[in-house]
Design an enzyme around this catalytic site. Structure first.
Site, PDB file in Angstrom:
ATOM      1  N   ARG A 240      21.556 -28.953 -11.077  1.00  0.00           N
ATOM      2  CA  ARG A 240      20.545 -29.986 -10.760  1.00  0.00           C
ATOM      3  C   ARG A 240      19.177 -29.607 -11.351  1.00  0.00           C
ATOM      4  O   ARG A 240      18.450 -30.453 -11.860  1.00  0.00           O
ATOM      5  CB  ARG A 240      20.382 -30.152  -9.245  1.00  0.00           C
TER       6      ARG A 240
ATOM      7  N   GLU B 108      34.883 -32.768   6.063  1.00  0.00           N
ATOM      8  CA  GLU B 108      34.648 -33.508   4.813  1.00  0.00           C
ATOM      9  C   GLU B 108      35.842 -33.447   3.868  1.00  0.00           C
ATOM     10  O   GLU B 108      35.980 -32.501   3.095  1.00  0.00           O
ATOM     11  CB  GLU B 108      33.401 -32.976   4.083  1.00  0.00           C
TER      12      GLU B 108
ATOM     13  N   LYS C 136      33.064 -36.883   7.363  1.00  0.00           N
ATOM     14  CA  LYS C 136      32.293 -37.175   6.142  1.00  0.00           C
ATOM     15  C   LYS C 136      33.257 -37.523   5.009  1.00  0.00           C
ATOM     16  O   LYS C 136      33.699 -36.646   4.272  1.00  0.00           O
ATOM     17  CB  LYS C 136      31.438 -35.953   5.780  1.00  0.00           C
TER      18      LYS C 136
ATOM     19  N   ARG D 202      23.251 -36.124  -3.506  1.00  0.00           N
ATOM     20  CA  ARG D 202      22.625 -36.659  -4.721  1.00  0.00           C
ATOM     21  C   ARG D 202      21.922 -37.997  -4.493  1.00  0.00           C
ATOM     22  O   ARG D 202      20.826 -38.227  -4.997  1.00  0.00           O
ATOM     23  CB  ARG D 202      23.678 -36.824  -5.834  1.00  0.00           C
TER      24      ARG D 202
HETATM   25  P1  13P Z   1      26.934 -36.042  -2.509  1.00  0.00           P
HETATM   26  O1  13P Z   1      26.382 -37.097  -1.605  1.00  0.00           O
HETATM   27  O2  13P Z   1      26.041 -35.695  -3.658  1.00  0.00           O
HETATM   28  O3  13P Z   1      28.363 -36.329  -2.898  1.00  0.00           O
HETATM   29  O4  13P Z   1      26.962 -34.694  -1.682  1.00  0.00           O
HETATM   30  C1  13P Z   1      27.445 -34.698  -0.418  1.00  0.00           C
HETATM   31  C2  13P Z   1      27.995 -33.369  -0.093  1.00  0.00           C
HETATM   32  O5  13P Z   1      27.504 -32.703   0.767  1.00  0.00           O
HETATM   33  C3  13P Z   1      29.174 -32.900  -0.834  1.00  0.00           C
HETATM   34  O6  13P Z   1      29.741 -31.820  -0.151  1.00  0.00           O
END
Ligand code: 13P
Length: 341
Positions: free
Chosen positions: A34, A178, A220, A293
């Site tokens: 980044r 997630e 998530k 992001r």
């Molecule tokens: P993004 O929203 O950039 O996909 O990142 C979320 C995240 O924490 C990925 O593990």
């Protein structure tokens, strides 16, 4: 405080109908990527400057209820000598921590991945908690191909998420579970729906087997989208496909679903969240964000590594946080992008 009370309190501090979670937990290689994009060297000092800037954004707590930090950040102090987790909590933003150690290939399942980091997790969580972390995040990753994810990939990744979540709850830490189905590829939206349904079905089966209390976790997931080398789907189509899959697989006991952005542009991610909330029709969970992001990109661009841009970067972050908060109520429209509040 008992562990149950502690978990419940953290859920109450994280979940409401306006705010979302900021993912600022990029690992060292990811934050380097980044920073490279804006020509900033990824030194510890620059990472500290950038992340202190994010967390000290005035009014951020109006729209953001939690922040996921990387291990390094959890132990850092701002220029004024304030630990970063405290800086967040000062405005009602609960500090959390990414605890997985990244992914590699899953042996026996070509094309699938598995995430590392279960060994010693309870001890690490104990130490993170002393530094202020009250929730955690673990990400499993699924690529879509004609033959992936495999049955083994689905089962093994679900097991990891469930074991992680069970250890977290034992330690009084709320787990964010997630499972990310990647956008890479040229598949249609239907294929993403099919895979996301298989993934979430396997994950909730494993969570049940491991005795994870659904009331004390957050999910998530990815939104259901076409692959990024396919067409771009309109927001109402994304919303419908996403809600169908979630209704089929996510029990009502889960308090909140916080989407990842996964490579969607900032405005696209807000528009899709808005459409999902417009179409939610008595869905039992909060439908919110845990964007990395899609919240940070404009702020990162505005900052560019220069001290004189800190305020502009904070404004850019606050704008995205505010627009996503409106999208939680289904009250966002793209015309708002060009207007000042
Ligand atoms: P993004 O929203 O950039 O996909 O990142 C979320 C995240 O924490 C990925 O593990």
């Amino acid at each position: 405080m008992s562990t149950q009370t502690e978990l419940q309190q953290t859920i109450e501090d994280l979940v409401d109908d306006k705010r979302g979670i900021l993912a600022a937990d990029e690992s060292s290689p990811t934050i380097k990527k980044r920073f490279d994009a804006i020509n900033v060297e990824s030194t510890e000092a620059n990472r500290l400057t950038y992340r202190s800037m994010l967390l000290s954004t005035p009014e951020l707590g109006k729209y953001i209820s939690g922040v996921i930090l990387f291990e390094e950040t959890l132990g850092q102090e701002s220029e004024q000598g304030k630990p970063l987790p405290e800086l967040a909590w000062q405005q009602g933003i609960v500090p959390g921590i990414k605890v997985d150690k990244g992914k590699g290939p899953l042996p026996g399942a070509a094309g699938d991945f598995i995430t590392y980091g279960l060994d010693g997790l309870a001890e690490r969580l104990h130490a993170y908690k002393l530094l202020g972390a009250r929730f955690a995040k673990w990400r499993e990753v699924y690529a879509i191909t004609a033959s992936n994810p495999t049955q083994l990939g689905l089962t093994a990744n679900a097991e990891m998420l469930a074991r992680y979540a069970a250890v977290c709850q034992e330690q009084g830490i709320v787990p964010i579970v997630e499972p990310e189905v990647l956008m890479d590829g040229d598949h249609e939206i239907d294929r993403c729906a099919e895979v996301t349904e298989q993934v979430l079905h396997a994950v909730f089966h494993a969570l049940h087997l491991h005795g994870v209390k659904l009331e004390h976790m957050l999910l998530k997931p990815n939104m259901v989208l076409p692959g990024k080398d396919c067409r771009r789907a309109p927001a109402d189509e994304v919303a419908e496909a996403t809600l169908i899959v979630l209704r089929r697989t996510v029990p009502a006991a889960v308090p909140s679903i916080n989407f990842l952005s996964g490579g969607q542009g900032p405005e696209e991610a807000t528009e899709n969240l808005n459409a999902i909330n417009q179409a939610r029709n008595h869905a039992p969970w909060q439908l919110s964000i845990s964007y990395g992001r899609a919240l940070q990109q404009p702020a990162l661009q505005a900052w560019g590594g220069k001290a004189e841009n800190l305020e502009a970067a904070q404004e850019a972050l606050l704008k995205r946080a505010r627009l996503n908060s409106l999208a939680r109520e289904g009250k966002y429209h793209p015309g708002m992008e060009t207007k000042t509040p």
